[in-house]
Design an enzyme around this catalytic site. Sequence first.
Site, PDB file in Angstrom:
ATOM      1  N   GLU A  85       0.983  -1.399   0.382  1.00  0.00           N
ATOM      2  CA  GLU A  85       0.542  -0.054  -0.018  1.00  0.00           C
ATOM      3  C   GLU A  85       0.892   1.681   0.005  1.00  0.00           C
ATOM      4  O   GLU A  85       1.099   1.472   0.645  1.00  0.00           O
ATOM      5  CB  GLU A  85      -0.979  -0.127   0.860  1.00  0.00           C
ATOM      6  CG  GLU A  85      -1.988  -1.110   0.692  1.00  0.00           C
ATOM      7  CD  GLU A  85      -2.927  -1.229   2.362  1.00  0.00           C
ATOM      8  OE1 GLU A  85      -4.072  -1.694   1.880  1.00  0.00           O
ATOM      9  OE2 GLU A  85      -2.548  -0.491   3.383  1.00  0.00           O
ATOM     10  N   CYS A  98       3.276   8.090   1.203  1.00  0.00           N
ATOM     11  CA  CYS A  98       4.059   7.389   1.819  1.00  0.00           C
ATOM     12  C   CYS A  98       4.097   5.929   1.579  1.00  0.00           C
ATOM     13  O   CYS A  98       2.952   5.974   1.363  1.00  0.00           O
ATOM     14  CB  CYS A  98       3.018   7.374   3.631  1.00  0.00           C
ATOM     15  SG  CYS A  98       3.472   6.229   4.809  1.00  0.00           S
ATOM     16  N   CYS A 105       6.054  -6.549   7.610  1.00  0.00           N
ATOM     17  CA  CYS A 105       6.788  -6.537   8.276  1.00  0.00           C
ATOM     18  C   CYS A 105       7.378  -7.674   8.976  1.00  0.00           C
ATOM     19  O   CYS A 105       6.399  -8.280  10.170  1.00  0.00           O
ATOM     20  CB  CYS A 105       6.541  -5.338   9.295  1.00  0.00           C
ATOM     21  SG  CYS A 105       7.378  -4.307  10.346  1.00  0.00           S
ATOM     22  N   CYS A 109       5.224  -5.096  15.940  1.00  0.00           N
ATOM     23  CA  CYS A 109       4.474  -3.904  17.025  1.00  0.00           C
ATOM     24  C   CYS A 109       3.087  -4.852  16.721  1.00  0.00           C
ATOM     25  O   CYS A 109       1.911  -4.591  16.427  1.00  0.00           O
ATOM     26  CB  CYS A 109       4.523  -2.304  16.313  1.00  0.00           C
ATOM     27  SG  CYS A 109       6.201  -2.267  15.626  1.00  0.00           S
ATOM     28  N   CYS A 112      -0.551  -2.621  15.283  1.00  0.00           N
ATOM     29  CA  CYS A 112       0.119  -2.571  14.175  1.00  0.00           C
ATOM     30  C   CYS A 112      -0.856  -3.504  13.406  1.00  0.00           C
ATOM     31  O   CYS A 112      -0.237  -4.453  13.273  1.00  0.00           O
ATOM     32  CB  CYS A 112       1.453  -1.874  13.883  1.00  0.00           C
ATOM     33  SG  CYS A 112       2.039  -1.892  12.007  1.00  0.00           S
ATOM     34  N   CYS A 329      -1.060   5.686  10.434  1.00  0.00           N
ATOM     35  CA  CYS A 329      -0.436   5.131  10.550  1.00  0.00           C
ATOM     36  C   CYS A 329      -0.544   3.777  11.216  1.00  0.00           C
ATOM     37  O   CYS A 329      -1.594   3.785  11.871  1.00  0.00           O
ATOM     38  CB  CYS A 329       0.344   5.954  11.500  1.00  0.00           C
ATOM     39  SG  CYS A 329       2.328   5.176  12.068  1.00  0.00           S
TER      40      CYS A 329
HETATM   41  S1  SF4 Z   1       4.850  -0.412  13.370  1.00  0.00           S
HETATM   42 FE1  SF4 Z   1       3.990  -1.274  12.072  1.00  0.00          FE
HETATM   43  S2  SF4 Z   1       5.502  -1.522  10.023  1.00  0.00           S
HETATM   44 FE2  SF4 Z   1       6.120  -0.187  11.806  1.00  0.00          FE
HETATM   45  S3  SF4 Z   1       7.957  -1.144  12.391  1.00  0.00           S
HETATM   46 FE3  SF4 Z   1       6.059  -1.608  13.832  1.00  0.00          FE
HETATM   47  S4  SF4 Z   1       5.319  -3.335  12.912  1.00  0.00           S
HETATM   48 FE4  SF4 Z   1       6.551  -2.412  11.147  1.00  0.00          FE
END
Ligand code: SF4
Length: 342
Positions: A85, A98, A105, A109, A112, A329
């Site tokens: 995206e 962005c 990833c 996190c 996220c 975000c």
């Molecule tokens: S916020 Fe999401 S995209 Fe960014 S490093 Fe953490 S897991 Fe990865």
Amino acid sequence: MAEVLAASGVIAHHSKAFWRALFREGDLDLSAGKFLPPLQRWIDQAVGEGKPYFLDAPEVVDEIRSADGRTRKFLLRLRDGQTIETVLMGYDGRHTVCVSTQAGCAMGCVFCATGQMGFVRHLRVGEIVAQVLHARRVLHQTHPTKRLRNLVLMGMGEPLHNIDAVLHALDIISDVRGIGIGPSKISISTVGVVPGILRLAEEQQPYRLAVSLHGSTEEERAALVPVSQRWPLAMLIDACRQYGALTGKRILFEWTLIAGKNDSPETAARLARLLAGIDAHINLIPLNPTGGFAGTASHAGHAFQRILLAAGFPCTFRQRRGIDVAAGCGMLKADKRPRAAG
Ligand code: SF4
């Protein structure tokens, strides 16, 4: 890229034509007959070999606009079927793109959406650059007089986990003969990959650094950002101090405010002590709704901000963009991707 072309025996005249077509005009069609025969032969061979700097024009699978029309989220399908995206955001007087640097990833996190997907693969240089070209093309179609001047690497993925491709892509994106986004208008965002931060400092990379902190103690941060077990908070802050000392540049610290997790006045005071002596700007991000976590109430967020301001730090709230299209975000999650590759 110019060096690659020169090393491959493509003469300067031809390499300029190639560069102009790709990066100034954004023409990703490299098919036969567009260039003089020596250059076309070189292009055909390099494309056939899948050279990593080549632009892979992504297929636009979907585009969603926010209700206010200022945010457009693109779902792009890459050559191998993975989807990523890219988000184009309009603010008063400027537009920011962005981009993603990975499919999925590895950082995980907990708040996220991308992190919950897991890691699929790194993006190649051309796949990163092509996102900027797509956003620029869309902007020109809707606002012919506007230039795309700002870039944030805050989409899917951890940029410093894919640092070689990212730095190569930024070389191309910031080149004034092509796309020409100024290095000071490019922000690399990291969740705390310490070796990458130190490399940016040692190489005096001209881009801005944004560090997602989210916790003021090892425990607070580890509960939200699993990668802190590998690079603990103390090590991260030390790397930030070294970065500041070597580059003389201010660091943007991102702080996602999560109700009951990291938004108390005590946490704000501890954060101020932690960052003492660092040239820091703190950017507060009210959590976008994802993964069962709740964002901090407005009055508590402002109380948090007042403590940091009183301690002498510039401290702002990030402008919210694209919440209704899941483009804020921590909300990027390519829905139409094939199965994870690893
Ligand atoms: S916020 Fe999401 S995209 Fe960014 S490093 Fe953490 S897991 Fe990865």
